[in-house]
Design an enzyme around this catalytic site. Structure first.
Site, PDB file in Angstrom:
ATOM      1  N   TYR A  55       0.858  -1.118  -0.015  1.00 35.50           N
ATOM      2  CA  TYR A  55      -0.144   0.039  -0.021  1.00 35.50           C
ATOM      3  C   TYR A  55       0.864   1.200  -0.029  1.00 35.50           C
ATOM      4  CZ  TYR A  55      -3.617  -3.328   1.246  1.00 35.50           C
ATOM      5  OH  TYR A  55      -4.429  -4.280   1.262  1.00 35.50           O
ATOM      6  N   HIS A  83      -4.690   5.774  -1.958  1.00 37.29           N
ATOM      7  CA  HIS A  83      -5.675   5.624  -0.680  1.00 37.29           C
ATOM      8  C   HIS A  83      -4.856   5.934   0.746  1.00 37.29           C
ATOM      9  CE1 HIS A  83      -9.511   4.619   0.607  1.00 37.29           C
ATOM     10  NE2 HIS A  83      -9.382   3.188   1.141  1.00 37.29           N
ATOM     11  N   PHE A 111      -5.738  -0.904   9.892  1.00 35.90           N
ATOM     12  CA  PHE A 111      -6.144  -0.866   8.251  1.00 35.90           C
ATOM     13  C   PHE A 111      -7.381   0.260   8.346  1.00 35.90           C
ATOM     14  CE2 PHE A 111      -3.942  -4.873   7.982  1.00 35.90           C
ATOM     15  CZ  PHE A 111      -3.299  -4.614   6.758  1.00 35.90           C
ATOM     16  N   ASN A 128     -10.244   0.347   7.405  1.00 33.83           N
ATOM     17  CA  ASN A 128     -11.831   0.328   7.819  1.00 33.83           C
ATOM     18  C   ASN A 128     -11.856   0.347   9.293  1.00 33.83           C
ATOM     19  OD1 ASN A 128     -12.075   0.117   4.971  1.00 33.83           O
ATOM     20  ND2 ASN A 128     -12.736  -1.908   4.927  1.00 33.83           N
ATOM     21  N   ASN A 172     -14.583   4.461   3.877  1.00 29.08           N
ATOM     22  CA  ASN A 172     -14.701   3.433   4.924  1.00 29.08           C
ATOM     23  C   ASN A 172     -14.142   3.952   6.459  1.00 29.08           C
ATOM     24  OD1 ASN A 172     -16.727   1.635   3.730  1.00 29.08           O
ATOM     25  ND2 ASN A 172     -15.184   0.678   2.592  1.00 29.08           N
TER      26      ASN A 172
END
Length: 189
Positions: free
Chosen positions: A16, A21, A66, A68, A114
């Site tokens: 990531y 994001h 993470f 979410n 989210n």
């Protein structure tokens, strides 16, 4: 000393690193680097560092939960450092804004994000400040996940450092001058 919690949203893991994001992580990392903060330390629910300016301590957080589950990290660090909600700022990627556009808001919906959705659920309110960092939306129908988890284009990278610096200026102004003055000054740019 007045404390502020600046939370850059993102996902942990090398896959990531520097994806769209993770612009929240990239923003707090740049802010730390520009202000000569010590290296981020792996702590409960996230990686933190801090620096002080004019009687304010800015605690920078990259949640390790993470995206979410970001609310868990935000709540923990607010409680641990005794930081009121009005001194919390969440830095988040925004598909609805063109790349590099920066918008500071005092409250608002999660806009389908989210990370913001979980923060609102855990805190019991959407009334927290957020700095939305535009990542654009140049993807085909059904390609949103691949897009946000993809890397920036060469064209985006040309202005990345300048946009990250401006995001840092907005964050420092939020802490020093307050949200209203900061919105008036920067949301027009």
């Amino acid at each position: 000393m007045i404390k502020y919690l600046i939370v850059g949203l993102g996902n942990i893991g090398p896959e990531y690193h520097e994806t769209r994001h993770n612009i929240g992580f990239m923003t707090v990392e740049a802010l730390a680097r520009i202000n000569n903060a010590p290296p981020f330390i792996d702590g409960r629910y996230g990686f933190t560092t801090s620096f002080s300016i004019k009687g304010r301590q800015l605690i920078l957080l990259k949640p390790s939960t993470f995206m979410n589950l970001s609310g868990l990290a935000v709540r923990y660090w607010m409680q641990k450092e005794n930081i009121p909600l009005e001194n919390v700022l969440i830095v988040v990627d925004d598909l609805a804004l063109p790349f590099g556009t920066l918008r500071l808001k005092g409250k608002g919906s999660d806009a389908g994000h989210n990370g913001l959705k979980h923060i609102a659920a855990i805190l019991g309110t959407q009334n927290y400040a957020r700095l939305r960092f535009g990542i654009g939306n140049d993807f085909p129908k059904g390609g949103q996940i691949d897009y946000v988890l993809g890397h920036f284009t060469d064209e985006d990278r040309k202005t990345m450092d300048e946009r990250l610096e401006t995001a840092g200026e907005i964050i420092k102004s939020f802490c020093l001058a307050g949200i209203d003055i900061t919105m008036n000054q920067f949301n027009k740019k």
